[in-house]
Structures are given as structure tokens and as C-alpha cells.
Design a protein around this motif. Structure first.
Motif, PDB file in Angstrom:
ATOM      1  N   ASN A   1      -1.855   5.229 -12.862  1.00 14.69           N
ATOM      2  CA  ASN A   1      -0.682   5.673 -13.621  1.00 14.69           C
ATOM      3  C   ASN A   1      -0.837   7.090 -14.169  1.00 14.69           C
ATOM      4  O   ASN A   1      -0.101   7.501 -15.060  1.00 14.69           O
ATOM      5  CB  ASN A   1      -0.396   4.703 -14.771  1.00 14.69           C
ATOM      6  N   ASP A   2      -1.780   7.846 -13.635  1.00 12.39           N
ATOM      7  CA  ASP A   2      -1.983   9.234 -14.056  1.00 12.39           C
ATOM      8  C   ASP A   2      -1.776  10.138 -12.854  1.00 12.39           C
ATOM      9  O   ASP A   2      -1.797   9.694 -11.701  1.00 12.39           O
ATOM     10  CB  ASP A   2      -3.405   9.390 -14.607  1.00 12.39           C
ATOM     11  N   PHE A   3      -1.585  11.437 -13.109  1.00  8.59           N
ATOM     12  CA  PHE A   3      -1.535  12.396 -12.001  1.00  8.59           C
ATOM     13  C   PHE A   3      -2.821  12.258 -11.186  1.00  8.59           C
ATOM     14  O   PHE A   3      -3.926  12.304 -11.727  1.00  8.59           O
ATOM     15  CB  PHE A   3      -1.392  13.822 -12.531  1.00  8.59           C
ATOM     16  N   GLN A   4      -2.676  12.130  -9.863  1.00 11.13           N
ATOM     17  CA  GLN A   4      -3.823  11.782  -9.035  1.00 11.13           C
ATOM     18  C   GLN A   4      -4.779  12.943  -8.780  1.00 11.13           C
ATOM     19  O   GLN A   4      -5.980  12.754  -8.673  1.00 11.13           O
ATOM     20  CB  GLN A   4      -3.333  11.225  -7.686  1.00 11.13           C
ATOM     21  N   GLU A   5      -4.237  14.144  -8.665  1.00 11.39           N
ATOM     22  CA  GLU A   5      -5.044  15.333  -8.388  1.00 11.39           C
ATOM     23  C   GLU A   5      -5.969  15.121  -7.175  1.00 11.39           C
ATOM     24  O   GLU A   5      -7.195  15.119  -7.288  1.00 11.39           O
ATOM     25  CB  GLU A   5      -5.895  15.728  -9.606  1.00 11.39           C
ATOM     26  N   PRO A   6      -5.407  14.958  -5.982  1.00 12.40           N
ATOM     27  CA  PRO A   6      -6.254  14.733  -4.797  1.00 12.40           C
ATOM     28  C   PRO A   6      -7.055  15.981  -4.441  1.00 12.40           C
ATOM     29  O   PRO A   6      -6.562  17.106  -4.565  1.00 12.40           O
ATOM     30  CB  PRO A   6      -5.236  14.404  -3.703  1.00 12.40           C
ATOM     31  N   TYR A   7      -8.298  15.775  -4.008  1.00  9.52           N
ATOM     32  CA  TYR A   7      -9.134  16.929  -3.652  1.00  9.52           C
ATOM     33  C   TYR A   7      -9.731  16.822  -2.247  1.00  9.52           C
ATOM     34  O   TYR A   7     -10.249  17.797  -1.725  1.00  9.52           O
ATOM     35  CB  TYR A   7     -10.254  17.115  -4.678  1.00  9.52           C
ATOM     36  N   ALA A   8      -9.680  15.628  -1.634  1.00  9.74           N
ATOM     37  CA  ALA A   8     -10.241  15.483  -0.292  1.00  9.74           C
ATOM     38  C   ALA A   8      -9.648  14.252   0.377  1.00  9.74           C
ATOM     39  O   ALA A   8      -9.120  13.353  -0.288  1.00  9.74           O
ATOM     40  CB  ALA A   8     -11.769  15.371  -0.344  1.00  9.74           C
ATOM     41  N   VAL A   9      -9.725  14.221   1.701  1.00  5.90           N
ATOM     42  CA  VAL A   9      -9.310  13.053   2.483  1.00  5.90           C
ATOM     43  C   VAL A   9     -10.475  12.644   3.373  1.00  5.90           C
ATOM     44  O   VAL A   9     -11.011  13.463   4.129  1.00  5.90           O
ATOM     45  CB  VAL A   9      -8.067  13.355   3.354  1.00  5.90           C
ATOM     46  N   VAL A  10     -10.879  11.386   3.265  1.00  5.94           N
ATOM     47  CA  VAL A  10     -11.909  10.833   4.147  1.00  5.94           C
ATOM     48  C   VAL A  10     -11.203  10.154   5.308  1.00  5.94           C
ATOM     49  O   VAL A  10     -10.411   9.235   5.098  1.00  5.94           O
ATOM     50  CB  VAL A  10     -12.802   9.824   3.409  1.00  5.94           C
ATOM     51  N   VAL A  11     -11.475  10.612   6.520  1.00  2.00           N
ATOM     52  CA  VAL A  11     -10.827  10.061   7.715  1.00  2.00           C
ATOM     53  C   VAL A  11     -11.894   9.344   8.548  1.00  2.00           C
ATOM     54  O   VAL A  11     -12.863   9.954   9.009  1.00  2.00           O
ATOM     55  CB  VAL A  11     -10.153  11.168   8.550  1.00  2.00           C
ATOM     56  N   LEU A  12     -11.696   8.046   8.701  1.00  2.00           N
ATOM     57  CA  LEU A  12     -12.596   7.240   9.522  1.00  2.00           C
ATOM     58  C   LEU A  12     -12.033   7.166  10.934  1.00  2.00           C
ATOM     59  O   LEU A  12     -10.963   6.601  11.165  1.00  2.00           O
ATOM     60  CB  LEU A  12     -12.740   5.836   8.930  1.00  2.00           C
ATOM     61  N   LEU A  13     -12.757   7.758  11.876  1.00  3.98           N
ATOM     62  CA  LEU A  13     -12.358   7.735  13.283  1.00  3.98           C
ATOM     63  C   LEU A  13     -13.180   6.676  14.026  1.00  3.98           C
ATOM     64  O   LEU A  13     -14.136   6.125  13.486  1.00  3.98           O
ATOM     65  CB  LEU A  13     -12.577   9.115  13.912  1.00  3.98           C
ATOM     66  N   GLU A  14     -12.808   6.421  15.251  1.00  2.00           N
ATOM     67  CA  GLU A  14     -13.538   5.418  16.023  1.00  2.00           C
ATOM     68  C   GLU A  14     -14.999   5.791  16.226  1.00  2.00           C
ATOM     69  O   GLU A  14     -15.856   4.921  16.303  1.00  2.00           O
ATOM     70  CB  GLU A  14     -12.862   5.199  17.384  1.00  2.00           C
TER      71      GLU A  14
END
Length: 1095
Positions: free
Chosen positions: A353-366
Motif C-alpha cells: 500500500n506504499d509507493f513501490q519505487e521499483p529499481y530492478a526486474v529479475v527475469v527467469l529464462l529457460e
């Protein structure tokens, strides 16, 4: 070459080992060589698994602990913290992990499996273990959701129902949301499985439920009814909230995103087709591929991030999988190398319920893990510090060296650091949880992996960690075909012609030799300076099994001299370039002769610091027959020799003078004493010189004769030996492959009065033969005078193919091969510095030279069936042990332990055994790993100090130990996943929000879901299974009473530790109670006579 028979492997899987030592030595002589190793020095357990999780299926992240968890289709669980902190766990059922949920900052993890079971893992110990399990009997699990700081887990099912589980007790609540109650009359058909569950960030009492058919329901938990129902005519794949709880977004199967206001259920507030073409007439955009997942993350200072996978247009045929990041008016499409399995956005706060402030994305590939930096322009990726690219090209062979020279790892790191790619994010790796272990193991370890693309990677494996040091590309030596039409027809494999099959490495001199599937051998020197090689030195060897040629050679070309007797030696080939244009054949009838499988590059080769090509040796086609793949390879830096063999024979190459010293068929090594009746082959029309430098610009030919690559479906064909259960049973096989070599200074004949440089040869029929080496004086004479080689005949025979040979001195200590210390080969041209370096170090370092001439040696010989210890020079068998009768040994190594030496064996029936030396007493026998995949046989290897490894999957290396000492220290060496971290403060609601009820609404879930409020769930719905609890100190399965005693001792220690903790807590509670009583009494006396208005 006789191909490896998988039936024989399968026949041996259920067989048991037969420990039957047969000492031939009298008790008096045996006492002269005391054996220090005993059975209590051995115990088997897994230590660490490295690499990318094979066939990943799910992922979760703890934003406070900063730990990443990955589940796989085989039920494995891999946990990652800061670089060097890794952990591997396995669900017993082996079912696929469909979803993972952290109990954030609690040191626990919930896993949901495809067999409809959920498990609670305790991460507060170094080896996580299952505390509770719940197996659903009547419903299939499709989705799970655990709200932050809640103990109630929502579970959605394929039938569309939602059940609630208490994660503390792992019991079902009587509160159930039935699908028909959720949708009521909004749909006539079943809404499909539950694909999403999450609570409103601002109101824990409101639960959003997404059904596959396109219906979304906002459910009021208190009133047990639906507040709103949202219907869309396309299937839903995922749902995500805006942090204020007033909007949510859905991703659909037609590539659209729909944004809904929670109080407006009639239609979406906005519909987006991010990658769809917008028609001019205002019609709906063309449908796109499904958007499989969407996340909606807000920032305090700017536009929100909308991140999703999939959704590309159908006309983008051949385009790679993409992750799309929409931020404000910009849309970035990030292409991935492999299909996307899952992705997670890392945010600064765990509170929804707070501003998320995203800083990175973890992408799981095959087949990869990618982390994208959202804070920098262009979204660069972070440099992955985990050893996850072991499988960048399929691994075809492995070597493992423990306690190697201390200067090796810094030297390899210094040249490997220049190979690193640029353009990575400058920020630190965001997955940074856990703490390193405090192990005392300090010796350096190196793992070398050979790959299908011809690359060789060196890894630092010290202290149970793993990171890449240096990568060598051997394919640079050869010309590469630009397309299939240009592919040389002389290649003998359909694909991966540069694949590495064997490696031989001298750590002290840093000389490296590799053999590839195209019957080629490349010799490398290590240099810290860059050079440009104008012409790659090449030797072509004509190695073919042709018995009749020895008796009745016919005309047509140069004749090969007769095999030498022990008293004579063939003359070495000249080192000047030779051209075979007169004998090379590429005639119209397609017969190829004297043509190698690959073409060495003719242009200058720029060689960076690191391993640089010294010499290339290639086997050539002979009268239309392709060369056989190389089955054995060894290099010796002290002698300057490389020897390799196959099913036809062997060749000894002097890489200092660039000549072939010996080129013999296996039968020719026996001279006139061949014990086997061979089937003669048809004679050849001509036979060419066995080697020599050749012109690398000569043409290729066409061919239809091909065999499978070791990296294809039949790649295990390259793992070939003649499997003979008895030396008297040859199955009418004429060919006898060379399977093993060993360079040494020893006695070749019974009458020898001193040690002589020698090469011992082992064959697939269990024969051990010797070749004497007459070395010229060191220095300049070594480069001018020829090395004289003389076969000495048969020494001993064993059952089965010879796998390993080693030598002991008269005290039973291991005698390593002689070696030359490393020096910089590209020293200044005047040579003064090089001479200074070489004169300052001994040319040959061999412990055997210190022995007196009258002292004996012992040869240790190990085959697929038995082991023998032979006394030298008498050549009498002093010890013999039949390792197995019905199975066979796949790998055997003579290894140095802390207190002695032993033979370590891995059998096809899964047994790992150790035998004492020289007595060959069984010390360890554990049924560890049945051979279910030939990849294990190809990569299993032992090394010193009780270490071993194998490739447990195409992407993962499993390290094990058979040392009791390492097992005992393993707990200290392992890293800790859970570290005490304070949970961040909850967002401030603000005065007006608190006053007018605008902030987050809490919910008493205990009152709503507990037994008093909701009753009990039906027992038949799910079965509770208590977990093993995971005793932290358990070291893994071990054989014999030693393992049982160790486990009992660990259990007693833990019990005593827990009892002492209980006593300490009880004493602390008593002291606290006493203090509280005193304070209460003082307060009573102080307030006794006061009036109410005086307070």
C-alpha cells in the motif's frame, strides 16, 4: 572403435560390488608399508550444487532478506543470496514446483507443487528442511497468495474454489470461497481455474479473484459475498493492483491490457494493446500473442512502471521472447535469448500500500537469469555473479584439481579479467542476502570444463564457491564454414565438430592439451603476453589399423617402417614442412586419403594473453575411411611429449621439435608376443609417412560418412571403450583401443638396474605395456637430438579396460609424473631473460630421482573390473582386488588424502568405493548414484583431499565429498540464508487519512478464519504431513557404523544445545519475573495514599 553399449550399463545398475581383496604379499613385507587410512576417514555427502537450475518453473523474492528462490520441474529448490551464498533443496516427490511464496523476513518459504501439495520450508538453518506439508486430495492447486505479515495462505484451485491454510500449523480453515457463490449469475458457464488471488492493498478485507475465463471478482471476506464482478471476453493470465487500491490491471490472451476502476464493473477504464497495430477506421487492433504476466509499480516522483512479458504481434515471426517496460510515454522492448518463465519486479518497500519505487526486474529464462536495472537509461543488465553459464555451450567433459599450485588461480584470473564484457550496470548486484560460511578449507581448487563449441573454461572452485576465471576458444585455430554449403565434407560429425572430448593439463608447467571429436589434438602454452602467430604449426598423423601392411605391403607411396624391436627405434620425422599433394586424394569416386577432418586457418592468428597454440595434430582419412575418435590423451612437460591413442593405435608427438616419434597400431606394441588371435583386415594400396609438418592450405574433399556428435542425442557414442569381461573373451574383435597412459621414471624390465623415463600404455583388453624413452640432454641438445622410443612389450594383464595407472615409492608414497616449472615462453627476443628463468629452475622435478637404485617401486593399475599392485622391477603382483563382478568401473583415480593415498572408484551400478594403497583394502562402499544418464559417466571425476564432482543435469555441477573431515566441517563452510534484519516501518497514513478512514484497513483474520469463527475443514479435503524438521547438522547418507555414530553424536549435541537454551531461557524468565514483582511492589507503595485527581 567399439561403441559404448548402453545395455551393458543398464545390466550393471542393479549389480552389487564384490569386495574380495586378494593379498599376495607376505605379512612381513606388508608391515614394511604401514597404511594410515582407515574406514573412519571416509564418509560420503553432497557439498554444493553450482550452475543454472535445470528446467526452472517458478520464482520468488524476499525484499527484506534479499533472497531469491527458484523452483524447477523436477521438484528442486535453489536459493540464492549474495555471491557465494547458494543452497540446493529437493522435494521428495520430484513434482514440478508451480509457485513459491516467501514469508517475508520470517526465514520461511511456501512451495506449491504440481502434485497438489504445499510445503513449508525453514530457511533459518544452513540446510533448509520441510517443517509441514499439506496434500490436497480432491482439488488441483493453480494459484497461491500469502499477504505480507499474514499467517493465512490463500489457495486457488482448478475447480475455481479458494481454500485458506494457516501456515503456522499447516491446517485448513473452514472458511472456503466457492466458485458458484463468487460469480453467482454473472456467468452461465464455469469460470475456469483460479489464476490470481490478491488482497486490496488498502483493504485487507477485500480479495480480488481472477478466473481464467475472463471474470474477476472483488470478494468481501467479512460479509462473505462479492462486491463487484468484472467481465471481459478474453481469458485472463494475470492481475496486478495499483498501490492505492482503486485500480487494477489484467493481462489477456489476445495481447491486451485492461485497467479497471474497482467501483466501475461495467467496462474497463482503459484497454491497451501495446504491440497491436492500430487500424485507421477505429476498429479493434489486431490480436497479439498472450500477455502472460503484468506488474504495475508506482513511483513517488514520476510515472508508474507497467512491465509485462509476451504480447508481441503474430507477424513478428522468429523474433526472440521479449519483456516490455512501459514508463510514461516511453516503451522499451527488451529481447531475451531464451523463453521467459517468470519475472519479478524488485521494489524498495515490502508494503503493497506504499509507493513501490521499483529499481530492478529479475527475469527467469529457460536457460538464464537476467536482472535489469530500471534506474539507469537504456535499462542495462547487471553482471551476474553466479556461475550460471556453465551450459553456455553443452559440457562434454570435466577435470577437477584440488590443492593445485597457489599461483595458478591469480595467473588465470589476470588473463581472464580482460575477457569480461562491457556495458553492465554500475550498481551492485541487488540479490545480496545471507552471510558467507566460516570454513577453514584454504587449499586452491580448479575445475576445467570442455564444451561442445570447442571452448574450455577454467573455474575457481575454492571453499565450495565457483566463479569463472578464464575461457579458451579452441575453434579459433580452424577455418569456420559460413554456411552449411561451405561445410567441409571431410568432417566426421554432423554437428559441433570442435567439441572437446578429452583434456590433459599439467598445472605446474601450465601446459594444456585437448582432443576434439574431429580426431584433432591441440597443444597450448600459457603466456602473459599477446603474440601474433603467422602460421599455425600442424602435424598430420596417419593412424590406421592395418595388420596386413606389416606382412605384405603393396606399392604406391612411401612405406611405413616395420615396428621397432625393444633394441631399436624409429627415426623421428623431420620438422620441416612437408607437402603431400602427390598423395592427397579427392578423386571423382569420393575416396579420401590423407585429408584431415578440419581445415586449420591459413591467416595469421592473433593470440591474447592466456593459452596460446603451440601445435595442432590431426588424424587424417586413410583410403576413404575416416579417422577414429581419440580415446586417451596425456601430456608431459618434463619430456616435452604428448601421446594419444584410439581404437587403431597410438602416436607419440614431440611438441618441442614438432615431430611424430612413434605411430603404431596397438598390435604392433606387442611385437611378436601378441597373445590374441587377430582377424586380419584387407591390405591397403598405399601407406603414407606417419607424420610431419604439412601445408595447411591444401583442399578438402566430399564425404557421406558421418557419425553423431557427442553433443547430439547420441552424443554418448563418444564415450567408447571395449567392454570385455575377460581378457580371454574378445568377441572376435580385432581392434584393441588404447585407453590409458602414464609417463614415469620406472623399471620397464625385470633386469633393469635403474630408473628410466617411460611411457606405460593401457588397452581396452586389460593389457599394460611399456615404452622406453631415451631422452637427449636438457637445454639446446633437447631441441636438436631426437628422442628415442622403444616398445618393451607386455608387463601385466587385468580384467576389463585399463582406466588408471599410478606409481608408489618403496614407502608407499605417491610418485607424481615429472614436470617442468612454468616460464614465460614469449620472453624478449635475445633470450637472455628466458635462459635466466629456465636456468633458475630445475627442468625436471621428479621425486623418483631421489630414490636409490636398489629401492623398489609399486605400480597401481586399475581396470573396469579389478585393481592390482605390482612390485617393480620384479613385476610380481603383490595385491589384487576384484572391484566388481557384474558391473564395471566408469571412473577410477588415485588420490591423495590428508593422511594417505587411496584408489577412488565410481561404478555403473552407482557404488562409490575407496581402496587403501598399497593393500587395496575396501575402506568405503556406498550405493550413491545409479547411472541413469551417460552425462554422469562422461563428467564424473575424483580429485585429492576427498573431493569429486559430476554434471547432475545439463546445466548444473554437483560437488560431493568422500572425506569424513570435510563432512564434519561442512556446516561451518556453508553460508547462512537468513540473517536478522528489521522489517521497514509501515508507510505513514497521515493525519487526515487516519481521521477520515482513508488509510489501509486492517482485518482480524484470526477471528474470521480461525476454528472459532470458521469451524473445521473436511478431513478428506487435504492430508497434513509433518516434515522431518531438518536437523541442521545432518551430513547426509553415509555407509556403515561410522555414519550412524556421527549422526547420533550430532543429534546428542543438538539435544544438549537445545536443553541448555531452554535452561537459559527459564532462568532469564525467572529473573524477569522477580524484577517485575519488585517494580510492581514499589509502584503500589508509591501510589497507595494518592487521590484519584493526583494521578
Amino acid at each position: 572403435m567399439k561403441k559404448f553399449n548402453i545395455r551393458k550399463v543398464l545390466d550393471g545398475l542393479t549389480a552389487v560390488s564384490s569386495p574380495s581383496p586378494s593379498p599376495q604379499l607376505g605379512a612381513k613385507e606388508n608391515e614394511l608399508i604401514p597404511e594410515t587410512l582407515q574406514s573412519e576417514h571416509f564418509q560420503l555427502c553432497k557439498t554444493m550444487r553450482h550452475g543454472f537450475p535445470y528446467q526452472p518453473s517458478s520464482m520468488a523474492f524476499d525484499p527484506v532478506q534479499k533472497i531469491l528462490a527458484i523452483g524447477t520441474q523436477s521438484g528442486a529448490l535453489r536459493l540464492f543470496g549474495r555471491p557465494g551464498v547458494e543452497c540446493y533443496c529437493q522435494h521428495e516427490s520430484g513434482a514440478a514446483v508451480i509457485q513459491l511464496q516467501f514469508l517475508i523476513n520470517e526465514g520461511a518459504l511456501v512451495s506449491a507443487l504440481a502434485d497438489d501439495s504445499i510445503h513449508l520450508w525453514n530457511l533459518r538453518q544452513k540446510r533448509p528442511a520441510v517443517l509441514h506439508s499439506l496434500k490436497f486430495n480432491k482439488e488441483r492447486i493453480t494459484f497461491c497468495h500469502l499477504p505480507f505479515q499474514s499467517k493465512w495462505l490463500y489457495i486457488g484451485s482448478e475447480r475455481g474454489n479458494i481454500h485458506i491454510v494457516n501456515v503456522e500449523s499447516f491446517t485448513l480453515s473452514g472458511y472456503t470461497i466457492m466458485w458458484n457463490k463468487a460469480i453467482e449469475l454473472s456467468s452461465k458457464a464455469h469460470p475456469g481455474p483460479v489464476v490470481h488471488i490478491s488482497d486490496n492493498p488498502m483493504d485487507e478485507g477485500k480479495l480480488i479473484i481472477g478466473f481464467e475465463s475472463g471474470i474477476v471478482v472483488l470478494w468481501d471476506l467479512k460479509s462473505k459475498r462479492a462486491d463487484y464482478r468484472y467481465t471481459y471476453d478474453e481469458a485472463i493470465h494475470s492481475v496486478a493492483w495499483h498501490h492505492e487500491g482503486k485500480q487494477f490491471i489484467c493481462s489477456h490472451s489476445d495481447g491486451t491490457l485492461t485497467i479497471w476502476n474497482i467501483k466501475s464493473q461495467a467496462k474497463p477504464a482503459q484497454t491497451i494493446t501495446p504491440h497491436g497495430k492500430q487500424p485507421k477506421d477505429g476498429k479493434k487492433p489486431e490480436p497479439c500473442k498472450p500477455i502472460l504476466k503484468v506488474e504495475y509499480k508506482t513511483t513517488r516522483a514520476g510515472d508508474p512502471f507497467m512491465i509485462f512479458s509476451g504480447g508481441l504481434s503474430y507477424d513478428t515471426v522468429g523474433r526472440r521472447p521479449c519483456l516490455t517496460v512501459m514508463h510514461g510515454k516511453s516503451t522499451a522492448v527488451l529481447e531475451m535469448d531464451y523463453p521467459i518463465v517468470d519475472f519479478l519486479t524488485l521494489c524498495e518497500t515490502p508494503y503493497p500500500n506504499d509507493f513501490q519505487e521499483p529499481y530492478a526486474v529479475v527475469v527467469l529464462l529457460e536457460k538464464d537469469l537476467v536482472v535489469i536495472d530500471l534506474a539507469q537509461n537504456g535499462y542495462p543488465i547487471f553482471e551476474n555473479p553466479y556461475p550460471m553459464m556453465i551450459h553456455e555451450s553443452p559440457v562434454t567433459c570435466c577435470e577437477y584439481l584440488a590443492d593445485c599450485p597457489v599461483d595458478l588461480i591469480p595467473a588465470l584470473y589476470s588473463v581472464g579479467s580482460r575477457q569480461k564484457r562491457q556495458g553492465y550496470s554500475k550498481k551492485e548486484w541487488p540479490i545480496s542476502g545471507g552471510n558467507w560460511g566460516l570454513g577453514t578449507q584454504s587449499y586452491p581448487e580448479i575445475i576445467i570444463t570442455g564444451h561442445a563449441d570447442g571452448s574450455v573454461k577454467f573455474w575457481d572452485a575454492s571453499a565450495i564457491m565457483l566463479h569463472v576465471l578464464y575461457k579458451l576458444k579452441t575453434a579459433k585455430v580452424f577455418e569456420k564454414a559460413r554456411c552449411k554449403e561451405e561445410k567441409p565434407s571431410t568432417e566426421i560429425v554432423d554437428e559441433d565438430p570442435f567439441a572437446i572430448q578429452l583434456m590433459s593439463w599439467c598445472p605446474e608447467s601450465r601446459m594444456l592439451c585437448v582432443a576434439g571429436v574431429s580426431a584433432h589434438v591441440i597443444i597450448y602454452r600459457f603466456s602473459k603476453q599477446e603474440i601474433t602467430t603467422e602460421v599455425v604449426q600442424l602435424l598430420e598423423v596417419r593412424l590406421q589399423y592395418e595388420l596386413n601392411d606389416l606382412e605384405s605391403p603393396e606399392g604406391g607411396g612411401d612405406q611405413t617402417p616395420a615396428p621397432p624391436t625393444p633394441s631399436t627405434s624409429p627415426s623421428p620425422q623431420t620438422a620441416t614442412p612437408q607437402t603431400h599433394t602427390s598423395t592427397r586424394s579427392n578423386s571423382s569416386d569420393g575416396i579420401r586419403d590423407n585429408i584431415p577432418c578440419l581445415k586449420v586457418r591459413s591467416s595469421p592468428l592473433k593470440q591474447s594473453p592466456g593459452y596460446q597454440v603451440e601445435l595442432v595434430v590431426q588424424l587424417v582419412w586413410v583410403s576413404g575411411e575416416p579417422p577414429q575418435q581419440i580415446s586417451s590423451l596425456t601430456i608431459n612437460s618434463s619430456y616435452g611429449l604428448v601421446v594419444f591413442g584410439n581404437s587403431n593405435g597410438l602416436a607419440v608427438v614431440d611438441y618441442l621439435q614438432k615431430t611424430v616419434l612413434l605411430n603404431l597400431g596397438t598390435v604392433e606394441l606387442y611385437s611378436s608376443n601378441d597373445p590374441y588371435q587377430r582377424q586380419l583386415r584387407s591390405p591397403r594400396k598405399s601407406r603414407q609417412p606417419s607424420g610431419g609438418l604439412c601445408d595447411i592450405n591444401e583442399g578438402s574433399a566430399t564425404s557421406e560418412d558421418r557419425c553423431k556428435s557427442p553433443t547430439s542425442d547420441n552424443r554418448d557414442n563418444s564415450f567408447s571403450r571395449s567392454r570385455s569381461s575377460s581378457v580371454t573373451s574378445i568377441d572376435k574383435e580385432a581392434r584393441e583401443a588404447v585407453t590409458s597412459f602414464y609417463f614415469c621414471e620406472t623399471y620397464n624390465r625385470k633386469a633393469d638396474g635403474g630408473l628410466t623415463p617411460s611411457l606405460w600404455v593401457g588397452t581396452s583388453l586389460g593389457t599394460v605395456l611399456a615404452i622406453s624413452l631415451n631422452m637427449p640432454p636438457a637445454g639446446e641438445q633437447r631441441l636438436l637430438q631426437p628422442v628415442i622410443v622403444s616398445p618393451c612389450g607386455t608387463l601385466v594383464r587385468l580384467k576389463g579396460s585399463i582406466l588408471r595407472m599410478a606409481f608408489l615409492d618403496s614407502t608407499g608414497s605417491l610418485l607424481p609424473s615429472a614436470f617442468e616449472p612454468w616460464y614465460e615462453p614469449n620472453a624478449p627476443a635475445n633470450g637472455e631473460e628466458r635462459d635466466k628463468v629456465r636456468k633458475g629452475q630445475p627442468v625436471s622435478v621428479s621425486p623418483s630421482t631421489s630414490q636409490e637404485l636398489n629401492e623398489n617401486q609399486y605400480a597401481v593399475l586399475c581396470s573396469e573390473k579389478q585393481a592390482k599392485v605390482i612390485a617393480l622391477p620384479s613385476q610380481t603382483c603383490v595385491f589384487k582386488h576384484n572391484i566388481t563382478e557384474t558391473s564395471f568401473v566408469l571412473r577410477a583415480d588415485v588420490v591423495q588424502m590428508n593422511t594417505g593415498i587411496c584408489v577412488a572408484c565410481f561404478c555403473a551400478n552407482g557404488h562409490i568405493m575407496t581402496l587403501s594403497l598399497p593393500g587395496l583394502r575396501p575402506l568405503l562402499d556406498v550405493n550413491y548414484l545409479p547411472l541413469t544418464d551417460m552425462r554422469i559417466a562422461r563428467t564424473f571425476c575424483f580429485t585429492n583431499l576427498g573431493q569429486a564432482l559430476y554434471l547432475t543435469s545439463p546445466t548444473e555441477i554437483q560437488r560431493i565429498t568422500y572425506s569424513q573431515e570435510v563432512c564434519e566441517n561442512l556446516q561451518e563452510m556453508l553460508g547462512e540464508l537468513f540473517t536478522p534484519v528489521e522489517t521497514p516501518e509501515a508507510p505513514n497514513r497521515g493525519f487526515f487519512k487516519g481521521l477520515f478512514g482513508g488509510g489501509a484497513q486492517s482485518l482480524d483474520r484470526e477471528e474470521l478464519f480461525g476454528e472459532s469463527g470458521a469451524g473445521k475443514a473436511p478431513r478428506s479435503l487435504a492430508q497434513h504431513i509433518p516434515g522431518p524438521g531438518g536437523i541442521e547438522g545432518m551430513k547426509g547418507a553415509a555407509s556403515g557404523i561410522v555414519g550412524d555414530l556421527a549422526r547420533a553424536r550430532i543429534a546428542l549435541d543438538e539435544r544438549g544445545q537445545k536443553l541448555s537454551e531452554v535452561e537459559e531461557r527459564t532462568a532469564a524468565m525467572m529473573a524477569s519475573a522477580d524484577t517485575f514483582s519488585k517494580h510492581a511492589h514499589e509502584m503500589m507503595l508509591k501510589c497507595k495514599d494518592k487521590k484519584w485527581y493526583q494521578f
